[in-house]
Structure formats: structure tokens, C-alpha cells
Write a protein that holds these residues in place. Structure first.
Motif, PDB file in Angstrom:
ATOM      1  N   MET A 146       0.852  -1.190   0.000  1.00 19.42           N
ATOM      2  CA  MET A 146       0.000   0.000   0.000  1.00 19.42           C
ATOM      3  C   MET A 146       0.884   1.233   0.000  1.00 19.42           C
ATOM      4  O   MET A 146       1.904   1.290   0.670  1.00 19.42           O
ATOM      5  N   LYS A 147       0.497   2.233  -0.785  1.00 16.09           N
ATOM      6  CA  LYS A 147       1.252   3.479  -0.844  1.00 16.09           C
ATOM      7  C   LYS A 147       0.538   4.559  -0.037  1.00 16.09           C
ATOM      8  O   LYS A 147      -0.677   4.745  -0.149  1.00 16.09           O
ATOM      9  N   LEU A 148       1.310   5.246   0.773  1.00 10.53           N
ATOM     10  CA  LEU A 148       0.820   6.389   1.546  1.00 10.53           C
ATOM     11  C   LEU A 148       1.601   7.613   1.113  1.00 10.53           C
ATOM     12  O   LEU A 148       2.831   7.615   1.121  1.00 10.53           O
ATOM     13  N   THR A 149       0.886   8.661   0.731  1.00  7.74           N
ATOM     14  CA  THR A 149       1.506   9.928   0.346  1.00  7.74           C
ATOM     15  C   THR A 149       1.018  11.017   1.279  1.00  7.74           C
ATOM     16  O   THR A 149      -0.189  11.189   1.467  1.00  7.74           O
ATOM     17  N   VAL A 150       1.963  11.737   1.875  1.00 12.81           N
ATOM     18  CA  VAL A 150       1.628  12.893   2.714  1.00 12.81           C
ATOM     19  C   VAL A 150       2.163  14.137   2.011  1.00 12.81           C
ATOM     20  O   VAL A 150       3.375  14.324   1.894  1.00 12.81           O
ATOM     21  N   PHE A 151       1.247  14.974   1.519  1.00 11.92           N
ATOM     22  CA  PHE A 151       1.638  16.258   0.941  1.00 11.92           C
ATOM     23  C   PHE A 151       1.736  17.285   2.073  1.00 11.92           C
ATOM     24  O   PHE A 151       0.913  17.269   2.999  1.00 11.92           O
ATOM     25  N   ALA A 152       2.729  18.170   1.972  1.00  8.49           N
ATOM     26  CA  ALA A 152       2.972  19.082   3.081  1.00  8.49           C
ATOM     27  C   ALA A 152       3.339  20.473   2.599  1.00  8.49           C
ATOM     28  O   ALA A 152       4.063  20.648   1.607  1.00  8.49           O
ATOM     29  N   THR A 153       2.848  21.462   3.317  1.00  9.95           N
ATOM     30  CA  THR A 153       3.259  22.854   3.115  1.00  9.95           C
ATOM     31  C   THR A 153       3.756  23.400   4.442  1.00  9.95           C
ATOM     32  O   THR A 153       3.478  22.858   5.509  1.00  9.95           O
ATOM     33  N   THR A 154       4.489  24.497   4.366  1.00 15.44           N
ATOM     34  CA  THR A 154       4.925  25.208   5.567  1.00 15.44           C
ATOM     35  C   THR A 154       5.172  26.662   5.209  1.00 15.44           C
ATOM     36  O   THR A 154       5.465  26.992   4.052  1.00 15.44           O
ATOM     37  N   ASP A 155       4.999  27.536   6.170  1.00 15.89           N
ATOM     38  CA  ASP A 155       5.309  28.961   5.993  1.00 15.89           C
ATOM     39  C   ASP A 155       4.647  29.553   4.744  1.00 15.89           C
ATOM     40  O   ASP A 155       5.262  30.317   4.002  1.00 15.89           O
ATOM     41  N   THR A 194      12.482  28.376   9.023  1.00 15.79           N
ATOM     42  CA  THR A 194      13.640  29.126   8.530  1.00 15.79           C
ATOM     43  C   THR A 194      13.559  29.433   7.035  1.00 15.79           C
ATOM     44  O   THR A 194      14.500  29.996   6.469  1.00 15.79           O
ATOM     45  N   HIS A 195      12.472  29.031   6.378  1.00 15.59           N
ATOM     46  CA  HIS A 195      12.210  29.379   4.971  1.00 15.59           C
ATOM     47  C   HIS A 195      13.249  28.784   4.019  1.00 15.59           C
ATOM     48  O   HIS A 195      13.536  29.363   2.971  1.00 15.59           O
ATOM     49  N   GLU A 196      13.783  27.637   4.348  1.00 18.79           N
ATOM     50  CA  GLU A 196      14.770  26.985   3.501  1.00 18.79           C
ATOM     51  C   GLU A 196      14.151  25.765   2.815  1.00 18.79           C
ATOM     52  O   GLU A 196      12.940  25.535   2.919  1.00 18.79           O
ATOM     53  N   PRO A 208       9.448  22.757   2.652  1.00 21.54           N
ATOM     54  CA  PRO A 208       9.051  23.317   1.351  1.00 21.54           C
ATOM     55  C   PRO A 208       9.113  24.840   1.241  1.00 21.54           C
ATOM     56  O   PRO A 208       8.220  25.464   0.665  1.00 21.54           O
ATOM     57  N   GLY A 209      10.167  25.458   1.792  1.00 23.32           N
ATOM     58  CA  GLY A 209      10.394  26.872   1.531  1.00 23.32           C
ATOM     59  C   GLY A 209       9.381  27.790   2.183  1.00 23.32           C
ATOM     60  O   GLY A 209       9.013  27.639   3.347  1.00 23.32           O
ATOM     61  N   VAL A 210       8.885  28.760   1.406  1.00 22.89           N
ATOM     62  CA  VAL A 210       8.026  29.817   1.929  1.00 22.89           C
ATOM     63  C   VAL A 210       7.123  30.329   0.810  1.00 22.89           C
ATOM     64  O   VAL A 210       7.445  30.204  -0.370  1.00 22.89           O
ATOM     65  N   TYR A 211       5.991  30.920   1.211  1.00 20.09           N
ATOM     66  CA  TYR A 211       5.049  31.558   0.269  1.00 20.09           C
ATOM     67  C   TYR A 211       4.573  30.601  -0.823  1.00 20.09           C
ATOM     68  O   TYR A 211       4.400  30.994  -1.981  1.00 20.09           O
ATOM     69  N   THR A 213      10.601   7.813   1.085  1.00 21.61           N
ATOM     70  CA  THR A 213      11.337   8.856   0.359  1.00 21.61           C
ATOM     71  C   THR A 213      10.652  10.201   0.557  1.00 21.61           C
ATOM     72  O   THR A 213       9.502  10.277   1.013  1.00 21.61           O
ATOM     73  N   ALA A 214      11.370  11.259   0.203  1.00 19.40           N
ATOM     74  CA  ALA A 214      10.826  12.618   0.285  1.00 19.40           C
ATOM     75  C   ALA A 214      11.306  13.425  -0.902  1.00 19.40           C
ATOM     76  O   ALA A 214      12.417  13.213  -1.405  1.00 19.40           O
ATOM     77  N   GLN A 215      10.476  14.351  -1.348  1.00 20.71           N
ATOM     78  CA  GLN A 215      10.867  15.221  -2.449  1.00 20.71           C
ATOM     79  C   GLN A 215      10.116  16.542  -2.375  1.00 20.71           C
ATOM     80  O   GLN A 215       9.092  16.659  -1.692  1.00 20.71           O
ATOM     81  N   LEU A 216      10.660  17.533  -3.097  1.00 16.64           N
ATOM     82  CA  LEU A 216      10.000  18.818  -3.253  1.00 16.64           C
ATOM     83  C   LEU A 216       9.478  18.958  -4.670  1.00 16.64           C
ATOM     84  O   LEU A 216      10.121  18.503  -5.620  1.00 16.64           O
TER      85      LEU A 216
END
Length: 593
Positions: free
Chosen positions: A1-10, A232-234, A263-266, A290-293
Motif C-alpha cells: 500500500m502506498k501512503l503519500t503525505v503532501f505538506a506545506t509550511t510557511d 527558517t524558509h529553507e 518546502p520553503g516559503v510563500y 522517500t521525500a521530495q519537493l
């Protein structure tokens, strides 16, 4: 089974694909991210997909300002939050408006809101903000339980002390994560995802108890299976990530074996944590992680989604178009860390005018008033992160561009000794003359010095000798016994340690800075700094641009600022464009005679 968590920050309120300061369309926004996630769900119906936000979403851009100014029952930012997310964590900027407004916003949000290390005591937020949540999803092999927890830096008690002091407590992040993850595991969670509103640093000051950027420590906690971090917006994973860490795999996006995204900012990027899990002997086991942007600029914006929010966009534009003043020449912050800037000085002048009225009314004592300010936007978040006002009418949008934070006005009384320490802190933004760049980087982590911590006092005259070591780091921590401040004068007279001054400050500066903790508070305004600036601009003020700072040794230096800045160099400025660098920045030569 595949689980994907999409994420945002700042996200900082960057909802709609429009730059309200330059009146141009943008190719990144939360609506772009929603477009991508909706298409992904349609094309991957066999996957379990969840979406989370890691904080600092309700403050920062003009949709947030619209919500805060109107404060009605129909708030714009919660509406899109409800459309996108399954879980929302709190960031430090969620606390900028005070607990009551935060509760109002949270009351309009349907997804689970979580934070694990803040105790709201008897405030209603205690019932609305959960310490963690476990989301259950059906799969062909049975139910899988995904746990989420969230932490925020303990420094919120400094940054927003005037809103928070005595109303809540904040526990150490690393210890909280360890204990809470254990609780979630004991309740039967199959995977645990941490939302860490904290950067990743190897600096010992951050890694010790109550440090600000502790995410590296979180990678060593066994019960945590994936991490979304921010603050830290990186960017991570990113081969240009500057922290050298053992056990890092940029290809898989892991540190110490844990998939991680920042995932950076804005809304510039969307983070994706991917897990392959298998049920073995009745238990779910992770077989791949795994993780990616995903660069938001590569995402096609769904026109249906954009049209859905067009009416809200129009309301925001109408709100921002209110005239508040007029200027005759461009105001900008491209060179404000070295040369005077009206875009910076106007805030100092507005604070002085507000304070002098209180003196005239007898509300506070009659002492010399010193205006200061720092450039909020001066390149920290890229080449477009500068304030630029063109000649002509000044609108509410321009006023927000001049001072984008919702800080309250705090008037304090300090002595000359404290004033000198304050100036030493500002002097610490400079590199030594031998360095390639005259200025430390504008980022807040590691060895940077953000522009919003560099204060200019426009009513003084002072001299810095930057051949000497800096006394402070960017957080106002004392690092050397040296002194760069050669002299400081007020109206031509040297400032003595016992002299008394009144300073119109802001709640962030007064609470954040160690040497101001003992300052006497004379007045706490119900107005925020931006309101005071708007009132000042409406009076069509005419103030003289002052250059209070002298840097020694005199000579030629190099600085790095936006390439666009070369369009704003005037004939009387000793500034020369040298060459383009990257990402919209250029190198400039400045001459100090």
C-alpha cells in the motif's frame, strides 16, 4: 500500500496567484498546490493521500490582512484551509494576533488543528487545539492509522510576550516529541508524522534544551517515521542545503533514515513524503520511504479553482486600493542596510509623531524621543522580497508593504548604556572589510543577519568600526567583549550612559531582545505599528531623509542585492552595479568617502 503525505509550511497567507504590491499575476500560490493535489488524487485513486500544513499560514500576505482588518464571521484564509488540508499545525506567527483572534480563526477551520508543546491553560484554544491526532484510512488490507504531532519554538514566549505572558506555557520541543510520539504509538498508530515548526541546525545553541531550530534532534527519535519542518524558509531535500550532516541522503530525501521535507516559503514548493507499507503478520511495516519537493512554478493552475476564489480576490483588491497618502519619488529597501531609506525611516517618523502627541497630552514624561526602524523586506526570501513604492498615490497595499507584521506599538524608556548596546547589535550585521560581501546574509539561520533585526536610529549620529569583531550575533546573543561603536551623538552631544530616552518600539523588539528586557514600558498601544504608519501617511508628512551611520574604514565595499535595484540608483549615490549573480541578485560596489 502506498501512503503519500503532501505538506506545506510557511505559506504566510500566499493564497491567490497574485502579487498585490506589484499588481501582477504569480506562478506560485496555495491554489497551485491545491490544483496539483486534486489531480494527484484523481490519478492515484489506489493510494492513501493526506495533506498537512506545518504552520505560519494565517499571517503574512494581504489575504491575512484582509481577515484581520475585517474580523467578520466570513474569513478568507480558513475557507481555503478547509478545502486543502487534513491536519494543520501551529507556527510561531499564528500567535502574532493574540489568542482571542487565533481562536476565532481556529473556530472557522474544520481540519484537526494540533500542537503538542503549548499548554493554553484555561483559554478556549485548549479545547480546539489537539495535542495530536490519529487519522484512520481504509485500505484493501485493512485500516491504517497515521498519527500526527506538532511543535513550535519556545521562543514564541519572547516574540509575542505581550500577547502570551501568563496565558500559556511552552515545553521543550525535542522532549515533547519524544513523549508525545510514544503516546501516539501506544494508542495504536502505525506511522507517525512530525510537523516541526523549527529549522534544522547543528549550532549547539539550537540543539540544547529550549533551542529554536531543533529538527536535527527529531531525526533521532525512534517513533517518528517522517518529518515536515519549516520556520527558517529553507528547502529540503536540496543538494545546496548548507548544513553538513552525517547520514543524509539527498536522493531519497532522508536524514538518519527518516524522510523529510522543508518546502520553503510563500507556497513556492510542495513537500511530498512517500511511504510503501505492507501488512506483515498483522502489523503495518514500512518497506520504502522517500521525500521530495515539487516546484510550484511547474504546476498548472486549474482555472476552475482560480475562478472559485476570484470574488474573494476582488474583495481583497478593493480593500487594498484605499488611498492613504502620496509620495514624490520612489521609496525602496534595496540598499537600506547600508544607506538611508525613506521606506524604512517613515515608520520611525510615524512612531515619533505618535509618541510626541502622548508627551503633549501629559500621558508620558517629556524626554528626548528616538525613532528607529528596520527593513522588514530586504532580500531574506529572494530577489522579490524588497519593498518598492513608486511615485504617486500611496495605497493601503503600500502601507502593508512598508510594515507587514501585526506588531503592537510599545513605548519604552531606556538609558544611554542600553542604547549603545542596541547600536552594537546593529553594527554586528557587517562582515569584516576583508570579506567579499560587506553584509552578513539576510537569512535568520546559521551565520545570517536578517534585515528585520538591523535597526537604524535616525535621530542620532554614530560611527561603527567594522575592523573589530562583532559583539552580538543576529539573535542579540553576546558573543564577544569587543565594541564596534566608536561614538554616538544626539543633537551634536555625546550620549552618556545615564542619559534617558524614550523609544517608540514594537512588541516583538521589546520582548525579543535580551538587553531590552529591563526597559521601562511607558505605554502599550491598542494600535499596531502599521495603523500608526497609515495615520501618519494620511497627514501628508514631509520629513527629511537622514543618514545617521558612518562606517570605518572608509573605502570601497561590495554588497549583494536585487538586480532590479540598479534601476533605482540615483546620480548622487556612490553605488555601481558590477555583475549579475543568481536568482535575481547582483553584486554592487559602494564607495564610502
Amino acid at each position: 500500500m502506498k501512503l503519500t503525505v503532501f505538506a506545506t509550511t510557511d505559506i504566510h497567507g500566499a493564497i491567490y496567484p497574485y502579487d498585490y504590491f506589484n499588481n501582477t499575476e504569480k506562478d506560485m500560490s496555495l491554489l497551485h498546490i491545491k490544483s496539483y493535489i486534486d489531480r494527484y488524487k484523481q490519478n492515484n485513486a489506489d493510494e492513501t493521500v493526506l495533506t498537512v500544513d506545518n504552520g505560519d499560514i494565517i499571517q503574512g500576505d494581504v489575504w491575512s490582512d484582509y481577515d484581520y482588518s475585517n474580523r467578520g464571521d466570513h474569513l478568507l484564509v480558513p475557507e481555503i484551509i478547509n478545502e486543502v488540508y487534513d491536519v494543520v499545525g501551529l507556527g510561531n506567527h499564528e500567535f502574532n494576533f493574540g489568542l482571542d483572534y487565533l481562536h476565532k480563526v481556529c473556530s472557522n477551520i474544520r481540519p484537526d488543528i494540533i500542537n503538542s508543546n503549548v499548554d493554553f491553560k484555561d483559554h478556549p484554544l485548549k479545547d480546539r487545539v489537539l495535542p495530536y491526532t490519529i487519522i484512520e484510512r481504509e485500505t484493501p488490507d485493512g485500516v491504517i492509522k497515521i498519527g500526527f504531532l506538532s511543535v513550535v519554538p519556545t521562543q514564541i514566549l519572547k516574540w509575542d510576550a505581550f500577547h502570551l505572558k501568563g496565558r500559556l506555557t511552552v515545553a521543550d520541543m525535542r522532549r515533547t516529541v519524544e513523549e508525545t510520539a510514544g503516546e501516539i504509538k501506544a494508542e495504536g498508530a502505525d506511522l507517525i508524522i512530525l510537523l516541526s515548526h523549527s529549522g534544522l541546525s547543528k549550532n549547539p545553541d539550537h540543539l540544547r534544551k529550549f533551542g529554536e531550530n531543533q529538527t536535527l534532534l527529531m531525526t533521532m527519535i525512534k517513533d517518528v517515521d517522517g518529518i515536515v519542518f519549516g520556520h527558517t524558509h529553507e528547502f529540503f531535500p536540496d543538494a545546496d542545503f548548507e548544513v553538513e550532516i552525517d547520514n543524509i541522503d539527498f536522493k531519497k530525501g532522508t536524514i538518519n533514515g527518516k524522510p523529510m521535507v522543508q518546502p520553503g516559503v510563500y507556497a513556492s514548493h510542495l513537500g511530498q513524503l512517500s511511504f510503501e507499507v505492507q501488512k506483515i503478520e498483522g502489523s503495518w511495516k514500512i518497506t520504502e520511504r522517500t521525500a521530495q519537493l515539487i516546484d510550484t512554478e511547474t504546476i498548472h493552475l486549474d482555472p476552475v479553482i482560480k475562478n472559485k476564489y476570484a470574488s474573494a480576490h476582488n474583495r481583497v483588491q478593493t480593500f487594498l486600493s484605499q488611498p492613504v497618502g502620496h509620495i514624490e519619488a520612489p521609496w525602496h529597501t534595496f540598499f537600506s542596510r547600508v544607506f538611508p531609506s525613506k521606506a524604512v525611516q517613515v515608520v520611525a517618523e510615524a512612531g515619533k509623531a505618535y509618541t510626541e502627541k502622548l508627551i503633549e497630552s501629559g500621558e508620558i514624561e517629556n524626554l528626548p524621543v528616538l525613532g528607529f526602524n528596520a527593513a522588514i523586506k530586504a532580500g531574506r526570501d529572494g530577489a522579490n522580497d524588497f519593498t518598492v513604492l513608486e511615485p504617486g498615490p500611496v495605497t493601503l497595499a503600500d502601507a502593508i508593504d512598508l510594515y507587514k507584521h501585526a506588531n503592537s506599538m510599545i513605548i519604552i524608556k531606556i538609558n544611554g548604556r542600553t542604547l549603545k548596546e542596541w547600536l552594537e547589535w546593529s553594527a554586528s550585521q557587517f562582515n569584516s572589510p576583508a570579506d567579499t560581501d560587506c553584509l552578513l546574509k539576510p537569512n535568520r539561520s546559521r551565520d545570517g543577519f536578517p534585515s528585520y533585526n538591523y535597526d537604524t536610529f535616525f535621530d542620532l549620529d554614530y560611527v561603527f568600526d567594522i575592523t573589530r569583531p562583532p559583539k552580538y550575533d543576529s539573535t542579540a546573543k553576546h558573543i564577544n567583549d569587543s565594541s564596534r561603536l566608536v561614538e554616538v551623538k544626539f543633537k551634536g552631544r555625546p550620549v552618556n550612559n545615564e542619559d534617558a530616552f524614550i523609544i517608540p518600539a514594537n512588541n516583538y523588539r521589546a520582548a525579543y531582545t535580551s538587553f531590552l528586557r529591563e526597559a521601562e514600558i511607558l505605554h502599550e498601544s491598542q494600535l499596531n505599528v502599521r495603523d500608526i504608519v497609515i495615520d501618519y501617511m494620511k497627514g501628508d508628512p514631509q520629513f527629511i531623509l537622514r543618514d545617521p551611520m558612518t562606517i570605518l574604514p572608509r573605502g570601497t565595499y561590495r554588497i549583494r542585492t536585487a538586480t532590479k535595484a540598479k534601476e533605482y540608483i540615483t546620480e548622487d549615490q556612490p553605488i555601481k552595479h558590477l555583475e549579475k549573480d543568481t536568482d535575481g541578485f547582483s553584486w554592487y560596489e559602494i564607495t564610502l568617502d
